[in-house]
Design a protein around this motif. Structure first.
Motif, mmCIF file in Angstrom:
data_model
loop_
_atom_site.group_PDB
_atom_site.id
_atom_site.type_symbol
_atom_site.label_atom_id
_atom_site.label_comp_id
_atom_site.label_asym_id
_atom_site.label_seq_id
_atom_site.Cartn_x
_atom_site.Cartn_y
_atom_site.Cartn_z
ATOM 1 N N GLY A 1 0.735 -1.051 0.119
ATOM 2 C CA GLY A 1 -0.070 -0.106 -0.162
ATOM 3 C C GLY A 1 0.873 1.283 -0.111
ATOM 4 N N THR A 2 1.947 1.136 0.768
ATOM 5 C CA THR A 2 2.699 2.516 0.748
ATOM 6 C C THR A 2 3.543 2.663 -0.618
ATOM 7 O OG1 THR A 2 3.131 1.982 3.268
ATOM 8 C CG2 THR A 2 4.911 3.396 1.952
ATOM 9 N N PHE A 3 4.042 1.317 -0.983
ATOM 10 C CA PHE A 3 4.504 1.519 -2.331
ATOM 11 C C PHE A 3 3.524 2.131 -3.355
ATOM 12 C CE2 PHE A 3 4.220 -0.981 -6.547
ATOM 13 C CZ PHE A 3 5.352 -0.475 -6.999
ATOM 14 N N LEU A 4 2.325 1.657 -3.461
ATOM 15 C CA LEU A 4 1.422 2.128 -4.542
ATOM 16 C C LEU A 4 1.138 3.577 -4.460
ATOM 17 C CD1 LEU A 4 -1.109 -0.873 -4.765
ATOM 18 C CD2 LEU A 4 0.532 -0.304 -6.394
ATOM 19 N N VAL A 5 0.930 4.078 -3.096
ATOM 20 C CA VAL A 5 0.554 5.505 -2.973
ATOM 21 C C VAL A 5 1.679 6.254 -3.494
ATOM 22 C CG1 VAL A 5 0.055 7.309 -1.332
ATOM 23 C CG2 VAL A 5 -1.257 5.039 -1.088
ATOM 24 N N MET A 6 2.981 5.804 -2.979
ATOM 25 C CA MET A 6 4.106 6.567 -3.438
ATOM 26 C C MET A 6 4.335 6.717 -4.975
ATOM 27 S SD MET A 6 6.917 5.581 -0.370
ATOM 28 C CE MET A 6 8.157 6.714 -0.901
ATOM 29 N N GLN A 7 4.363 5.374 -5.432
ATOM 30 C CA GLN A 7 4.460 5.410 -6.797
ATOM 31 C C GLN A 7 3.639 6.246 -7.755
ATOM 32 O OE1 GLN A 7 3.365 1.876 -9.294
ATOM 33 N NE2 GLN A 7 5.594 1.823 -9.813
ATOM 34 N N THR A 8 2.285 6.062 -7.390
ATOM 35 C CA THR A 8 1.098 6.858 -7.994
ATOM 36 C C THR A 8 1.044 8.510 -7.847
ATOM 37 O OG1 THR A 8 -0.342 5.235 -7.769
ATOM 38 C CG2 THR A 8 -1.378 7.174 -8.195
ATOM 39 N N PHE A 9 1.611 8.951 -6.558
ATOM 40 C CA PHE A 9 1.468 10.388 -6.347
ATOM 41 C C PHE A 9 2.848 10.910 -6.799
ATOM 42 C CE2 PHE A 9 -2.318 9.019 -4.247
ATOM 43 C CZ PHE A 9 -3.307 10.193 -4.495
ATOM 44 N N ALA A 10 3.940 10.247 -6.719
ATOM 45 C CA ALA A 10 5.048 10.873 -7.159
ATOM 46 C C ALA A 10 5.191 11.163 -8.727
ATOM 47 C CB ALA A 10 6.153 9.917 -6.761
ATOM 48 N N ASN A 11 4.678 9.982 -9.465
ATOM 49 C CA ASN A 11 4.527 10.323 -10.684
ATOM 50 C C ASN A 11 3.769 11.513 -11.032
ATOM 51 O OD1 ASN A 11 5.901 8.435 -12.503
ATOM 52 N ND2 ASN A 11 4.646 6.941 -11.508
ATOM 53 N N ALA A 12 2.720 11.729 -10.294
ATOM 54 C CA ALA A 12 1.853 12.880 -10.285
ATOM 55 C C ALA A 12 2.732 14.278 -10.190
ATOM 56 C CB ALA A 12 0.509 13.025 -9.570
ATOM 57 N N VAL A 13 3.315 14.187 -9.246
ATOM 58 C CA VAL A 13 4.211 15.421 -8.526
ATOM 59 C C VAL A 13 4.995 15.774 -9.787
ATOM 60 C CG1 VAL A 13 5.614 16.088 -7.093
ATOM 61 C CG2 VAL A 13 3.870 15.007 -6.177
ATOM 62 N N ILE A 14 5.722 14.732 -10.155
ATOM 63 C CA ILE A 14 6.667 15.050 -11.342
ATOM 64 C C ILE A 14 5.779 15.428 -12.634
ATOM 65 C CG2 ILE A 14 8.416 13.913 -12.912
ATOM 66 C CD1 ILE A 14 8.871 12.008 -10.527
ATOM 67 N N GLN A 15 4.938 14.983 -12.823
ATOM 68 C CA GLN A 15 4.267 15.303 -14.232
ATOM 69 C C GLN A 15 3.622 17.024 -14.014
ATOM 70 O OE1 GLN A 15 0.651 12.787 -15.174
ATOM 71 N NE2 GLN A 15 -0.054 14.386 -16.586
ATOM 72 N N TYR A 16 3.132 17.096 -12.798
ATOM 73 C CA TYR A 16 2.587 18.697 -12.514
ATOM 74 C C TYR A 16 3.859 19.534 -12.081
ATOM 75 C CZ TYR A 16 -2.212 17.195 -13.319
ATOM 76 O OH TYR A 16 -3.477 17.027 -13.867
ATOM 77 N N LYS A 17 4.992 19.240 -12.117
ATOM 78 C CA LYS A 17 6.164 19.867 -11.928
ATOM 79 C C LYS A 17 5.994 20.639 -10.351
ATOM 80 C CE LYS A 17 7.856 20.669 -16.336
ATOM 81 N NZ LYS A 17 7.233 19.619 -16.962
ATOM 82 N N ILE A 18 5.365 19.827 -9.297
ATOM 83 C CA ILE A 18 5.184 20.302 -8.268
ATOM 84 C C ILE A 18 6.568 20.361 -7.423
ATOM 85 C CG2 ILE A 18 4.356 19.973 -5.874
ATOM 86 C CD1 ILE A 18 2.272 20.671 -8.027
ATOM 87 N N ASN A 19 7.015 21.693 -6.859
ATOM 88 C CA ASN A 19 8.265 21.965 -6.063
ATOM 89 C C ASN A 19 8.251 21.569 -4.827
ATOM 90 O OD1 ASN A 19 9.702 22.844 -8.567
ATOM 91 N ND2 ASN A 19 8.610 24.940 -8.201
ATOM 92 N N ASN A 20 9.377 21.036 -4.138
ATOM 93 C CA ASN A 20 9.513 20.898 -2.637
ATOM 94 C C ASN A 20 8.336 20.011 -2.008
ATOM 95 O OD1 ASN A 20 11.756 22.732 -2.622
ATOM 96 N ND2 ASN A 20 10.322 24.345 -2.516
ATOM 97 N N ALA A 21 8.137 18.772 -2.750
ATOM 98 C CA ALA A 21 7.404 17.939 -2.208
ATOM 99 C C ALA A 21 7.963 17.060 -1.159
ATOM 100 C CB ALA A 21 6.610 17.018 -3.223
ATOM 101 N N SER A 22 6.966 16.672 0.077
ATOM 102 C CA SER A 22 7.556 16.002 1.156
ATOM 103 C C SER A 22 6.558 14.549 1.121
ATOM 104 C CB SER A 22 7.513 16.808 2.196
ATOM 105 O OG SER A 22 8.129 15.911 3.340
ATOM 106 N N PHE A 23 7.409 13.434 1.282
ATOM 107 C CA PHE A 23 6.590 12.082 1.537
ATOM 108 C C PHE A 23 6.817 11.694 2.729
ATOM 109 C CE2 PHE A 23 4.968 10.580 -2.921
ATOM 110 C CZ PHE A 23 4.861 11.828 -3.313
#
Length: 248
Positions: free
Chosen positions: A118-140
Motif C-alpha cells: 500500500g505504501t509503495f502504490l501510494v508513493m509511486q502513483t503520487f510521485a509520478n503525478a508530482v513529477i508530471q505537474y512539476k510540483i516543487n518541494n514535495a515531501s513524502f
C-alpha cells in the motif's frame, strides 16, 4: 513550522496517527485530503478540523492495497484541486498478530499487502503525478515502526512489513531527490492508537518499564514530527529514519 497553503494527502486518516496528522497539518494551514477505506471515519476527521481551509478539505475512499483505488483517488483529487498534493503521509496500516508457528498465510499476506504494498502504490502513483505537474518541494512521509527495527513477539508479519517500509522510503529518497521530492520515515514506539488498544492490558503494562518516558506516546506527538518533515523547516532532511519512541 508552517505548511500554509499546501495540499496534504493523509492515508489511514480515519483514526489514530492519521487523524492526528490531519488536525495538526490543518492547524498549520494546509488543506487536507483525508483518505481511508473507512469513508465515514475519514469524513468524521474532516468534520473535526478547525482551519481556514474547511471548504477546501476532502474525504475520500482509498484502499491503499488496490492500485485502481489509489489511481481513482488521484483522479478525484486532480478534478477538485487541479494539482496533486505536495505532502503525502502514509499512515494506513493493519495488524494480524499471531505467533509465527500459528500465523496463517492469509494473515501474513494481508499485512504485507496493506502496510508495504500500500505504501509503495501510494508513493509511486503520487510521485509520478508530482513529477508530471512539476510540483516543487514535495515531501513524502511514511510510518514504519520501532518493532520493524528490533522485532516483536507475535508480530512477524507486521515487523517485516514495517522494516520494508523503512527501506522502501530510503530507496525512494535516492530516486526521487532529483525531482525535488524528499522522502522520510518515522518509527513510532508504542502509541495510544486504536491498533494498540487491541493489545491486552497486562501486556501493555509489561512494556512500560522499557520506555524511558514511562508511558505510551500520543498520536499527536507522532503527528508533530510529521508536520516538521512536511514543512520547509526540514528542507535538508531526506532519507532519514526518525525514532519517536519515548526512549524505548
Amino acid at each position: 513550522m508552517s505548511v500554509l497553503g499546501k495540499l496534504a494527502l493523509v492515508t489511514g486518516a480515519a483514526s489514530g496517527i492519521g487523524r492526528a496528522t490531519c488536525r495538526i497539518l490543518a492547524d498549520e494551514g494546509a488543506a487536507i485530503i483525508a483518505a481511508d477505506c473507512n469513508l465515514s471515519g475519514a469524513k468524521d476527521t474532516i468534520g473535526s478540523l478547525k482551519s481556514s481551509h474547511n471548504n477546501e478539505n476532502l474525504a475520500l475512499t482509498m484502499a491503499v492495497d488496490e492500485s485502481s483505488s489509489v489511481k481513482k483517488g488521484l483522479k478525484l483529487i486532480l478534478e477538485q484541486y487541479s494539482k496533486p498534493p505536495s505532502i503525502v503521509v502514509n499512515c494506513a496500516g493493519i495488524t494480524r498478530d499471531n505467533f509465527l508457528l500459528k500465523m496463517s498465510e492469509q494473515d501474513f499476506d494481508d499485512v504485507i499487502r496493506v502496510n508495504l504494498k500500500g505504501t509503495f502504490l501510494v508513493m509511486q502513483t503520487f510521485a509520478n503525478a508530482v513529477i508530471q505537474y512539476k510540483i516543487n518541494n514535495a515531501s513524502f512521509i511514511n510510518i514504519a515502526s520501532i518493532v520493524g527495527k528490533h522485532g516483536n513477539i507475535g508480530q512477524a508479519n507486521y515487523c517485516a512489513s514495517k522494516a520494508g517500509v523503512e527501506l522502501l522510503t530510503k530507496t525512494a529518497s535516492k530516486e526521487f531527490g532529483k525531482f525535488g521530492i524528499r522522502c522520510n520515515v518515522i518509527l513510532p514506539g508504542f502509541t495510544d492508537t486504536p491498533m494498540v488498544k487491541m493489545v491486552p492490558e497486562k501486556v501493555k503494562q509489561k512494556l512500560i518499564p522499557f520506555i524511558s518516558a514511562g508511558r505510551f506516546g500520543l498520536p499527536e506527538e507522532i503527528a508533530q514530527t510529521i508536520a516538521f518533515l512536511a514543512s520547509e523547516k526540514s528542507s535538508y532532511v531526506n532519507g532519514a529514519s526518525i525514532e519517536v519512541t519515548g526512549g524505548f
